[in-house]
Design an enzyme around this catalytic site. Structure first.
Site: not given
Ligand SMILES: *Cc1c(COP(=O)(O)O)cnc(C)c1O
Length: 401
Positions: A140, A225, A254
């Site tokens: 994700f 990421d 986050k």
């Molecule tokens: C939550 C998340 C995102 C997206 O972050 P947003 O602030 O909602 O755009 C991208 N990568 C990972 C691994 C995430 O957990």
């Protein structure tokens, strides 16, 4: 109808239809606890989806943000602010990176990483055709068109085609599968060190080392990421440090702002050669308010030993969950690192446990459909963990009966 019922009815008609919120309206929070408009109190092991690293209404963060609001909120990236320079320095000092780009969300941080990787291959490496991006199945990476394309889950793609060209997906933790696909045209490999939304799946350290070697062999950049794993969640400041594998680009969001929207893309000097003034931008990215939040989160993690806390409390949580899993057969796997813990469940048990836990005053959510996710604030105590396990046990009994 109660006031809460009236508000819920109103919200159901006004909110965009892409969410399905639980029928709860929160009024205030303190530490690991939230209180709803009916006066019910909950232990919050969702933490705004791994965002509220310091918990709710953290006194240090509240004081810092109050001061910053009275001083300076926003000036744009036409100018510097002292808070922004302070956060640049802190992130570079704490990581492999030499420079940082600020934005306001994880998707934006990843979008920047992808644009940076493609432009690096074209402008710095001189390879016009080296544009391919390889990501993992069940990953994700966000909801913009490029990051949703990077997300290796078809359900997030449905209805948004045509997607961004040049993306390929391989199974996670499978080095042979990556070996088959990586090649001359690969610009970058993007990977979560622990898959979050896909179901709390940690990578094997040996696998990540192998990915690093394959990227080096093929001149591809490695992007981690760390939007969910970063900023102390795993008990290391960044998960790459836990695994001992260093990427070329890392993304954060986050937990970085502790609830104030803040994202960041970090990379080495070599990679940043790809960008010149005008290559990319974000109006609100890295504004003084968000950076003050980021500085306060990082300072508080250091001051209060929250990395050690994440390791120790995370271990206690996993031990307690493993004990429960011995008694409830539908809990088939307990896994995770630090305070990023998942419990995989059979069938639709995860969804039912989430509902039952809320009724018992414990907030958790699901990841990947079948996995319970526990990502409490990094300030969580042993007493909080024990109380959460007690509330969970009551919920498990309800679901099992
Ligand atoms: C939550 C998340 C995102 C997206 O972050 P947003 O602030 O909602 O755009 C991208 N990568 C990972 C691994 C995430 O957990």
């Amino acid at each position: 109808m109660t006031d809460t019922a009236v508000l819920l009815e109103k919200a159901a008609h006004l909110n965009s239809p892409n969410y399905a919120p639980a029928p709860v309206i929160f009024d205030h929070g303190q530490g690991v606890r939230l209180t709803d408009t009916e006066g019910n109190e909950y232990l919050d092991f969702v933490a705004g989806i791994a965002v509220c690293a310091l918990g709710h209404a953290n006194p240090t963060l509240v004081e810092a943000l109050r001061d910053q609001l009275g001083r300076l909120t926003h000036v744009s990236n036409l100018y510097y602010s002292t808070e922004q320079i302070k956060l640049l320095e802190a992130l570079v000092a704490a990581s492999f990176a030499d420079r940082v780009f600020f934005c306001s969300s994880g998707a934006e941080a990843n979008e920047a990483a992808l644009k940076l990787a493609r432009r690096y291959q074209k402008v710095v490496a001189g390879r016009q055709d080296k544009t391919g991006i390889i990501t993992m199945k069940h990953s994700f990476h966000g909801r913009t068109l490029a990051t949703v394309t990077a997300t290796g889950q078809p359900k997030y793609h449905e209805g948004f085609e045509p997607l961004v060209p040049g993306f390929q997906y391989v199974p996670f933790n499978d080095l042979d599968a990556l070996k088959e696909v990586i090649g001359r045209d690969t610009a970058a490999v993007m990977i979560e060190p622990i898959q979050g939304e896909g179901g709390l799946r940690p990578a094997d350290a040996a696998y990540l080392k192998g990915v690093r070697e394959l990227c080096d062999q093929h001149g591809a950049l490695l992007i981690f990421d760390e939007v969910q794993t970063g900023v102390g969640r795993t008990g290391s400041l960044f998960a790459y440090q836990h695994f001992g594998v260093t990427p070329d680009i890392m993304t954060l969001a986050k937990g970085l702002g502790g609830g104030v929207p803040l994202g960041a893309t970090l990379a080495t000097e070599k990679v940043w050669q790809a960008w010149v003034p005008g290559s990319h931008g974000s109006t609100a990215g890295g504004n003084p308010l968000a950076c003050r939040a980021g500085n306060t989160v990082l300072e508080t993690i250091a001051r209060d030993n929250l990395l050690e806390n994440a390791r120790a409390r995370g271990e206690r949580l996993q031990q307690g969950l493993s004990k429960l899993a011995e008694r409830y057969e539908f809990m088939i796997d307990v896994r995770g690192i630090g305070l990023m813990v998942g419990v995989e469940c059979q069938d639709d048990y995860a969804r039912r446990v989430v509902e039952a836990a809320r009724a018992e005053g414990l907030l958790i959510n699901t990841a990947g459909g079948h996995t319970l996710r526990f990502v409490p604030p990094l300030i969580v105590t042993d007493a909080d963990i024990d109380e959460a396990l007690e509330r969970l046990e009551r919920a498990l009994k309800v679901v099992a009966d």
